[in-house]
Design a protein around this motif. Sequence first.
Motif, short mmCIF file in Angstrom:
data_model
loop_
_atom_site.label_atom_id
_atom_site.label_comp_id
_atom_site.label_asym_id
_atom_site.label_seq_id
_atom_site.Cartn_x
_atom_site.Cartn_y
_atom_site.Cartn_z
N GLN A 271 0.85 -1.18 0.00
CA GLN A 271 0.00 0.00 0.00
C GLN A 271 0.89 1.24 0.00
OE1 GLN A 271 -3.30 -0.87 0.06
NE2 GLN A 271 -4.03 1.22 -0.33
N ILE A 272 0.55 2.22 -0.84
CA ILE A 272 1.33 3.45 -0.88
C ILE A 272 0.41 4.66 -0.90
CG2 ILE A 272 3.32 2.42 -2.05
CD1 ILE A 272 2.31 3.50 -4.67
N ASP A 273 0.91 5.76 -0.36
CA ASP A 273 0.22 7.05 -0.45
C ASP A 273 0.79 7.78 -1.66
OD1 ASP A 273 -1.35 6.68 1.85
OD2 ASP A 273 0.35 7.26 3.12
N PHE A 274 -0.05 7.97 -2.65
CA PHE A 274 0.41 8.53 -3.93
C PHE A 274 0.01 9.99 -4.01
CE2 PHE A 274 0.32 9.54 -8.39
CZ PHE A 274 1.43 8.87 -8.90
N SER A 275 0.98 10.84 -4.32
CA SER A 275 0.75 12.27 -4.46
C SER A 275 0.85 12.67 -5.93
CB SER A 275 1.79 13.06 -3.65
OG SER A 275 1.74 14.44 -4.00
N PRO A 276 -0.27 12.94 -6.60
CA PRO A 276 -0.21 13.42 -7.98
C PRO A 276 0.61 14.70 -8.12
CG PRO A 276 -2.42 12.66 -7.48
CD PRO A 276 -1.66 12.66 -6.19
N GLN A 277 0.59 15.56 -7.10
CA GLN A 277 1.39 16.77 -7.16
C GLN A 277 2.88 16.44 -7.24
OE1 GLN A 277 1.50 19.36 -3.69
NE2 GLN A 277 1.40 21.14 -5.04
N GLU A 278 3.33 15.49 -6.40
CA GLU A 278 4.72 15.08 -6.45
C GLU A 278 5.06 14.46 -7.80
OE1 GLU A 278 7.38 15.02 -3.81
OE2 GLU A 278 6.06 16.73 -3.47
N TYR A 279 4.12 13.72 -8.36
CA TYR A 279 4.35 13.11 -9.67
C TYR A 279 4.49 14.17 -10.75
CZ TYR A 279 3.70 10.43 -13.93
OH TYR A 279 3.87 9.90 -15.18
N VAL A 280 3.62 15.19 -10.69
CA VAL A 280 3.70 16.27 -11.68
C VAL A 280 5.05 16.98 -11.59
CG1 VAL A 280 2.76 18.54 -12.28
CG2 VAL A 280 1.21 16.64 -11.84
N ILE A 281 5.56 17.17 -10.37
CA ILE A 281 6.81 17.90 -10.17
C ILE A 281 8.03 17.04 -10.51
CG2 ILE A 281 8.29 19.01 -8.43
CD1 ILE A 281 5.68 19.78 -6.96
N LYS A 282 8.05 15.79 -10.03
CA LYS A 282 9.25 14.96 -10.12
C LYS A 282 9.22 13.94 -11.25
CE LYS A 282 10.21 15.10 -5.13
NZ LYS A 282 10.40 14.24 -3.92
N GLY A 283 8.05 13.52 -11.68
CA GLY A 283 7.94 12.54 -12.76
C GLY A 283 8.58 11.21 -12.42
N LYS A 284 9.50 10.75 -13.27
CA LYS A 284 10.12 9.45 -13.12
C LYS A 284 10.79 9.28 -11.75
CE LYS A 284 12.37 7.75 -16.62
NZ LYS A 284 13.42 7.49 -17.65
N ALA A 285 11.45 10.34 -11.26
CA ALA A 285 12.15 10.25 -9.98
C ALA A 285 11.19 9.90 -8.85
CB ALA A 285 12.87 11.56 -9.68
N TYR A 286 9.96 10.43 -8.91
CA TYR A 286 8.99 10.13 -7.86
C TYR A 286 8.56 8.67 -7.92
CZ TYR A 286 4.70 10.29 -5.07
OH TYR A 286 3.74 10.04 -4.14
N ILE A 287 8.33 8.15 -9.13
CA ILE A 287 7.93 6.74 -9.27
C ILE A 287 9.06 5.83 -8.79
CG2 ILE A 287 7.17 4.96 -10.87
CD1 ILE A 287 5.15 7.21 -10.39
N GLN A 288 10.28 6.19 -9.09
CA GLN A 288 11.43 5.39 -8.62
C GLN A 288 11.52 5.39 -7.10
OE1 GLN A 288 14.44 7.37 -10.97
NE2 GLN A 288 14.48 5.73 -12.50
N GLU A 289 11.19 6.51 -6.47
CA GLU A 289 11.15 6.56 -5.00
C GLU A 289 10.11 5.58 -4.47
OE1 GLU A 289 10.39 10.52 -3.68
OE2 GLU A 289 12.13 11.37 -4.73
N LEU A 290 8.95 5.52 -5.10
CA LEU A 290 7.88 4.63 -4.65
C LEU A 290 8.26 3.17 -4.82
CD1 LEU A 290 4.71 6.41 -6.11
CD2 LEU A 290 5.56 6.50 -3.76
#
Length: 294
Positions: A271-290
Amino acid sequence: MFTLPETRFDFGGDEYIYAEISRDMSAESNFKALAIVNELRERNIPGIVDIVPSNASYLVRYNPEILSPRDLLDYLKEIDITKSDPAELNLSIRMVEIPTWYDDPVSRQYSERFKNRHQEPTLSNFEFAMKANGFTDKEAFIEAHSRMPNLITMVGFLPGTAWGFPLGLEPGEIIQTPKYLSPRTHTPRQGVGIGGAFTVVYPVNGTGSYQLIGMSAVPVYDADKRLIDLEDTYFLARPGDLWKHRPIDEREYNQIVAEVEQGTYRYHMKQIDFSPQEYVIKGKAYIQELMEGF
């Protein structure tokens, strides 16, 4: 600040309202659709019969004897305003691993069986997908398809069919293929297919037109409820899931299939808490963090 476009609403007969967030598929539009659908379900508004999210839209069915269409439209517009800022779209979702045997004998067999319906009958579906995306190396293609997770944007068609749209990739990095010229009359259960930019795992045997590039070792539809992780539902997919295909070989494929048949297999998920705002800002880097530690 990044905001999503205003939603267009249309009445569908006497029982439906269709909400179109955007004409083109985007992850951000799907995040908004999911957030609105979740909000509607939490409010439990009397008269709403069903709510169905799609790629960049959603459909609401209502009982006009209980809820007037104008009142429902007011509800939808109110919620829409609050969900146009990515900062307000935080989602609690799952990341799910799909062990996948790429370029397997079954998908090659189906390529041969239905080659008369295909654009390039001399190629397997896997070879065609490679060629369509400019790959000459098999392992490079598999890595490109499996390195980032797919956002499950909608569920439908056959029971449990889930459409996965790749996250964290630039447009030129996304694997895309045209569908068959004429659909197959049969597709293997758990076949992994690509159509356009979407990847699906076929839940049951049936028709299909996506290019078959492999086989999932795990079911996405469990009619017999043999598996612990599906004991409360027949379907693996939930809109908003992130499905990560993990390449496996024949030995591991057979091992997992045996565990599924014995009812002992446990899906690898978190289970993860997903932030669309973080995705918009960071893109691939945010998904890699997850994906760290997954």
